[in-house]
Design a protein around this motif. Structure first.
Motif, PDB file in Angstrom:
ATOM      1  N   ALA A  31     -86.253 -75.134  -9.950  1.00 41.82           N
ATOM      2  CA  ALA A  31     -87.189 -74.377 -10.773  1.00 41.82           C
ATOM      3  C   ALA A  31     -86.553 -73.032 -11.114  1.00 41.82           C
ATOM      4  CB  ALA A  31     -88.506 -74.181 -10.046  1.00 41.82           C
ATOM      5  N   ALA A  32     -86.416 -72.750 -12.410  1.00 38.50           N
ATOM      6  CA  ALA A  32     -85.682 -71.557 -12.836  1.00 38.50           C
ATOM      7  C   ALA A  32     -86.589 -70.399 -13.211  1.00 38.50           C
ATOM      8  CB  ALA A  32     -84.787 -71.902 -14.031  1.00 38.50           C
ATOM      9  N   TYR A  33     -87.852 -70.681 -13.523  1.00 41.01           N
ATOM     10  CA  TYR A  33     -88.730 -69.663 -14.111  1.00 41.01           C
ATOM     11  C   TYR A  33     -89.762 -69.221 -13.087  1.00 41.01           C
ATOM     12  CZ  TYR A  33     -86.392 -71.198 -18.330  1.00 41.01           C
ATOM     13  OH  TYR A  33     -85.423 -71.502 -19.260  1.00 41.01           O
ATOM     14  N   GLY A  34     -89.481 -68.065 -12.489  1.00 40.87           N
ATOM     15  CA  GLY A  34     -90.360 -67.547 -11.455  1.00 40.87           C
ATOM     16  C   GLY A  34     -91.222 -66.392 -11.934  1.00 40.87           C
ATOM     17  N   ASP A  35     -91.812 -65.687 -10.986  1.00 38.23           N
ATOM     18  CA  ASP A  35     -92.763 -64.622 -11.319  1.00 38.23           C
ATOM     19  C   ASP A  35     -92.154 -63.552 -12.217  1.00 38.23           C
ATOM     20  OD1 ASP A  35     -94.633 -65.928  -9.788  1.00 38.23           O
ATOM     21  OD2 ASP A  35     -94.356 -64.656  -8.019  1.00 38.23           O
ATOM     22  N   GLU A  36     -90.896 -63.214 -11.988  1.00 37.55           N
ATOM     23  CA  GLU A  36     -90.251 -62.165 -12.782  1.00 37.55           C
ATOM     24  C   GLU A  36     -90.189 -62.563 -14.257  1.00 37.55           C
ATOM     25  OE1 GLU A  36     -86.752 -59.539 -11.372  1.00 37.55           O
ATOM     26  OE2 GLU A  36     -85.822 -61.183 -12.520  1.00 37.55           O
ATOM     27  N   PHE A  37     -89.887 -63.837 -14.521  1.00 36.38           N
ATOM     28  CA  PHE A  37     -89.836 -64.310 -15.903  1.00 36.38           C
ATOM     29  C   PHE A  37     -91.196 -64.180 -16.573  1.00 36.38           C
ATOM     30  CE2 PHE A  37     -90.951 -67.916 -18.637  1.00 36.38           C
ATOM     31  CZ  PHE A  37     -90.124 -67.657 -19.723  1.00 36.38           C
ATOM     32  N   PHE A  38     -92.237 -64.592 -15.881  1.00 37.01           N
ATOM     33  CA  PHE A  38     -93.572 -64.546 -16.497  1.00 37.01           C
ATOM     34  C   PHE A  38     -94.033 -63.103 -16.704  1.00 37.01           C
ATOM     35  CE2 PHE A  38     -93.390 -68.792 -14.622  1.00 37.01           C
ATOM     36  CZ  PHE A  38     -93.707 -69.546 -15.738  1.00 37.01           C
ATOM     37  N   GLU A  39     -93.592 -62.214 -15.844  1.00 31.53           N
ATOM     38  CA  GLU A  39     -93.896 -60.798 -16.059  1.00 31.53           C
ATOM     39  C   GLU A  39     -93.148 -60.285 -17.295  1.00 31.53           C
ATOM     40  OE1 GLU A  39     -95.809 -57.353 -15.753  1.00 31.53           O
ATOM     41  OE2 GLU A  39     -96.195 -59.130 -14.511  1.00 31.53           O
ATOM     42  N   ASP A  40     -91.873 -60.660 -17.431  1.00 33.06           N
ATOM     43  CA  ASP A  40     -91.109 -60.265 -18.614  1.00 33.06           C
ATOM     44  C   ASP A  40     -91.728 -60.827 -19.889  1.00 33.06           C
ATOM     45  OD1 ASP A  40     -89.332 -58.979 -16.976  1.00 33.06           O
ATOM     46  OD2 ASP A  40     -87.749 -60.483 -17.144  1.00 33.06           O
ATOM     47  N   LEU A  41     -92.273 -62.037 -19.786  1.00 32.12           N
ATOM     48  CA  LEU A  41     -92.813 -62.710 -20.966  1.00 32.12           C
ATOM     49  C   LEU A  41     -94.007 -61.969 -21.555  1.00 32.12           C
ATOM     50  CD1 LEU A  41     -92.241 -65.285 -22.616  1.00 32.12           C
ATOM     51  CD2 LEU A  41     -93.871 -66.481 -21.145  1.00 32.12           C
ATOM     52  N   ARG A  42     -94.709 -61.239 -20.734  1.00 29.40           N
ATOM     53  CA  ARG A  42     -95.870 -60.491 -21.228  1.00 29.40           C
ATOM     54  C   ARG A  42     -95.472 -59.521 -22.343  1.00 29.40           C
ATOM     55  NH1 ARG A  42    -100.250 -60.905 -17.609  1.00 29.40           N
ATOM     56  NH2 ARG A  42    -101.219 -59.136 -18.654  1.00 29.40           N
ATOM     57  N   GLU A  43     -94.249 -59.019 -22.268  1.00 30.79           N
ATOM     58  CA  GLU A  43     -93.767 -58.072 -23.272  1.00 30.79           C
ATOM     59  C   GLU A  43     -93.435 -58.776 -24.587  1.00 30.79           C
ATOM     60  OE1 GLU A  43     -90.708 -54.255 -23.134  1.00 30.79           O
ATOM     61  OE2 GLU A  43     -90.242 -56.064 -22.012  1.00 30.79           O
ATOM     62  N   PHE A  44     -93.071 -60.051 -24.515  1.00 39.43           N
ATOM     63  CA  PHE A  44     -92.611 -60.786 -25.694  1.00 39.43           C
ATOM     64  C   PHE A  44     -93.751 -61.428 -26.475  1.00 39.43           C
ATOM     65  CE2 PHE A  44     -88.645 -60.218 -23.616  1.00 39.43           C
ATOM     66  CZ  PHE A  44     -87.632 -60.478 -24.513  1.00 39.43           C
TER      67      PHE A  44
END
Length: 501
Positions: free
Chosen positions: A156-169
């Motif tokens: 699994a490559a997409y963890g909490d940090e990714f989903f937090e970053d995604l909020r900006e996009f």
């Protein structure tokens, strides 16, 4: 960026500027300027066809990837019609079929990046979880296929940090597309859809589904987040469809297609069909278009390039001519049936006709021999390679006398770290892809500044890389069975200058 190609890539040097490739506006393709493709292993690319990753999510923040030097370099190259940075497939498509038939043309009608500089379109392929074993698929994109191999599961490559970053996009996007794997099986997608409902409720969301997994949970999220649906449909009869999409029921899928048609009409979105046109189903192509036409569905045809047995473009010219002859015999009947899908019928007939008229050597250059097989690197049988002699020659050229060694399987995954190279790059390597190895090399030794392919033949490939902090020389050798066919690849590498940082 990789020391080795990713599974499915062709080993090929870029050709630099390609003036024969037409341009959309000022550039050959606008994807690098406005689009991101997120692969199940965390790889981030400009699109699904590009073969040089911009970054890798487990190690890089999403914002850093978007604003990074790799994407900037790709944008600059494409602006001058230079397709050498991983865009070889579109370059070949445009040369053989014309730019309008290349994948680059898909992005011509997408909204460009706005003045704020954010991407407007992201393709989410966050997991390879899938319940089918389609003949044209591979272990990278189907967990069911991968389970039949000796490869470990894709981490699994997409963890909490990714989903937090995604909020900006998300608030900046115009479109988001979800594929996989089977999107409705992936927990990661539900996390994104929750964020969409919160941050971008008007976002144009599309899901590409095999239409087998229509559970209560899927129906619930479809009500909260209106979605357009693209159904993958690769046959017009149960016999053909189920022989290609192994594990699926044609009757169940058609029932779900009808449900999706009703759903999208009710919520005001779109439903359409994606069709992989292959030797296995080409004689049902007309019937498939009629099946979709009867439901008011537009069909988009995907050009299958690998594996070779599923790629019409790799057939001998005589066989392509026979396919064209069959389709032409159906032309009159279909012109009386098709309205919405008449243009796609005509387009694929023209495409196949152009293939029949192209030299087989030209077509072979544009198609991978296979997507997940080392014969893409070493397609011909041959004599055993003198590995010991290559190892000794490499050792003599190294600055520390150490030859690092890896073994790769038929899908170009690392199966054995013979020399403990993982300790050098700071991570375990077994089960990783060659793309991940390239990312780890850059993280350890700095940005890749220059690459030279000094040898590329059926008995070996040699690459010399200059990183910011070290120079490396790597050789790939085929390991062959008693009949001369390649069954594994051995990777040998030495450091040839400057200390690593």
């Amino acid at each position: 960026m990789d020391m080795l190609p990713s599974p499915g890539t062709r080993v090929r040097l870029g050709t630099g500027a390609a003036p024969s490739v037409g341009a959309a506006g000022a550039t050959g393709c606008q994807a690098p300027s406005m689009h991101l493709y997120l692969a199940p292993n965390g790889e981030v690319r400009a699109c699904c066809n590009n073969q040089q990753p911009l970054g890798w999510v487990p190690h890089d923040r999403l914002g850093d990837i978007w604003r990074g030097h790799r994407r900037a370099a790709l944008v600059a190259a494409i602006h001058r019609n230079d397709f050498s940075q991983g865009c070889w497939t579109c370059e070949d498509e445009a040369r053989i079929e014309g730019r309008d038939a290349s994948y680059a043309a898909v992005f011509d009608h997408e909204p460009p990046a706005g003045p704020d500089g954010w991407p407007t379109f992201v393709e989410f392929n966050l997991s390879n979880r899938c319940n089918l074993r389609c003949v044209q698929c591979n272990p990278e994109l189907s967990s069911s296929i991968r389970a039949l191999t000796d490869l470990p599961p894709v981490p699994a490559a997409y963890g909490d940090e990714f989903f937090e970053d995604l909020r900006e996009f998300l608030p900046h996007l115009h479109r988001a597309q979800f594929a996989g794997g089977e999107p409705f099986l992936a927990p990661e997608n539900y996390r994104v859809w929750d964020l969409v409902a919160e941050l971008a409720p008007g976002l144009d969301v599309t899901v590409v589904t095999n239409a087998t997994h229509l559970t209560d949970r899927a129906r619930e999220v479809l009500e909260r987040v209106p979605m357009s649906i693209v159904v993958s449909l690769d046959g017009a009869s149960a016999t053909t469809f189920e022989s290609i999409r192994r594990g699926a029921s044609f009757e169940q899928v058609v029932d779900h297609v009808d449900w999706f048609v009703d759903y999208t009409r009710r919520v005001g979105t779109r439903c359409s069909v994606n069709h992989c046109l292959m030797p296995q189903n080409v004689r049902e192509y007309g019937d498939l278009l009629c099946l979709a036409e009867d439901r008011g569905l537009a069909v988009q045809v995907s050009v299958v390039r690998a594996p070779a047995e599923c790629a019409l473009g790799t057939l001998p010219t005589a066989e392509i001519e026979a396919v064209v002859e069959h389709l032409q015999s159906e032309d009159g009947r279909l012109r009386g049936r098709l309205v919405r899908n008449l243009a796609v019928w005509e387009r694929e007939l023209a495409r196949l006709t152009s293939w029949a008229g192209a030299a087989e050597s030209v077509r072979a250059e544009a198609f991978d021999r296979t997507r997940a097989d080392v014969v893409a690197l070493f397609p011909q049988p041959g004599a055993p390679v003198a590995v010991d002699a290559v190892r000794d020659e490499l050792r003599a050229s190294s600055n520390d006398g150490i030859v690092h060694e890896l073994l790769l399987d038929r899908s170009l995954q690392i199966t054995a770290d013979v020399s403990g190279f993982g300790a050098v790059v700071g991570s375990g390597l077994e089960g990783r892809s060659t793309t991940e190895l390239g990312v780890l090399m850059e993280r350890r030794f700095g940005a890749l500044r220059d690459r030279q392919r000094v040898r590329d033949d059926q008995d070996g490939i040699e690459v010399r890389d200059q990183y910011a902090g070290a120079d490396w020389r790597a050789v790939l050798l085929p390991l062959r069975d008693v009949e001369g066919w390649t069954v594994q690849v051995q990777w040998l590498a030495v450091r040839t200058g400057r200390d690593g940082t």
